[in-house]
Design an enzyme around this catalytic site. Structure first.
Site, mmCIF file in Angstrom:
data_model
loop_
_atom_site.group_PDB
_atom_site.id
_atom_site.type_symbol
_atom_site.label_atom_id
_atom_site.label_comp_id
_atom_site.label_asym_id
_atom_site.label_seq_id
_atom_site.Cartn_x
_atom_site.Cartn_y
_atom_site.Cartn_z
ATOM 1 N N HIS A 36 0.728 -1.169 -0.105
ATOM 2 C CA HIS A 36 0.170 0.080 0.169
ATOM 3 C C HIS A 36 0.909 1.175 0.046
ATOM 4 C CE1 HIS A 36 1.103 -0.545 4.195
ATOM 5 N NE2 HIS A 36 1.187 0.535 4.416
ATOM 6 N N HIS A 66 5.640 5.673 -1.385
ATOM 7 C CA HIS A 66 6.444 4.460 -1.865
ATOM 8 C C HIS A 66 5.494 2.979 -1.421
ATOM 9 C CE1 HIS A 66 7.043 4.962 2.548
ATOM 10 N NE2 HIS A 66 7.207 3.734 2.668
#
Length: 187
Positions: free
Chosen positions: A41, A128
């Site tokens: 995620h 990220h």
């Protein structure tokens, strides 16, 4: 509850990155703990421990933020490490966001949490997806070089999720995640 707010890539994006990562994950290294695909995620706001009684207002404010957000395109591409490549504790896949919508969304979700009386981790937002955590600081130059060649499919982010993290409950005592709420972008 330990909570965070995130954008979760669709299954086809996760599968593409997983296919690229799989031969690398087979490389034996006791210092690297690869993240499970289902945990991938993009964290917008880490909230830590949130009392149950604050979650309703938090959810309402996150819903309002999501309603104002237009869907936007993202791509997982490139790589990096925290705190840095020569002294890494985390290896990650980068995120391409040409419109900077993720940055804006991170600000609005953090603001929504603060207005709900929920403390937000103040670290600078760096979009990220965590690929691996390292048991000790390592120079991950070769890993970053390998993952830096990755460019996944472009997808449209259409929602934000509030996710609960339960530490030490997953396989090998990793965290287990459960979606507490999800709100579509309607802007």
């Amino acid at each position: 509850m330990r909570l965070f707010v995130a954008v979760v890539p669709p299954i086809e994006v996760v599968e593409d990155l997983s296919e690229f990562a799989e031969p690398r994950r087979e490389y034996p290294d006791e210092d690297i703990r690869w993240a499970a695909d289902e945990h991938w995620h993009i964290t917008l706001a880490f909230l830590g421990d949130v009392p149950d009684w604050k979650t309703d207002e938090l959810g309402e404010r996150l819903e309002t933020a999501a309603k104002r957000q237009k869907p936007f395109e993202l791509q997982l591409t490139g790589a990096g490490a925290f705190p840095g490549v020569p002294d890494a504790r985390v290896l990650y896949a980068g995120v391409r966001d040409d419109t900077e919508s993720l940055k804006h969304l991170a600000m609005t979700t953090r603001s929504a949490a603060s207005r709900s009386g929920v403390e937000v981790d103040g670290r600078k937002f760096t979009p990220h997806v965590t690929l691996a955590r390292l048991r000790r600081q390592l120079d991950v130059t070769r890993w970053v070089r390998v993952f830096d060649t990755y460019a996944g499919p472009v997808w449209t982010a259409e929602s934000v999720q509030l996710i609960e993290s339960r530490l030490g409950e997953g396989p090998g005592h990793s965290a287990a995640y459960a979606t507490v709420g999800e709100w579509d972008f309607l802007g």
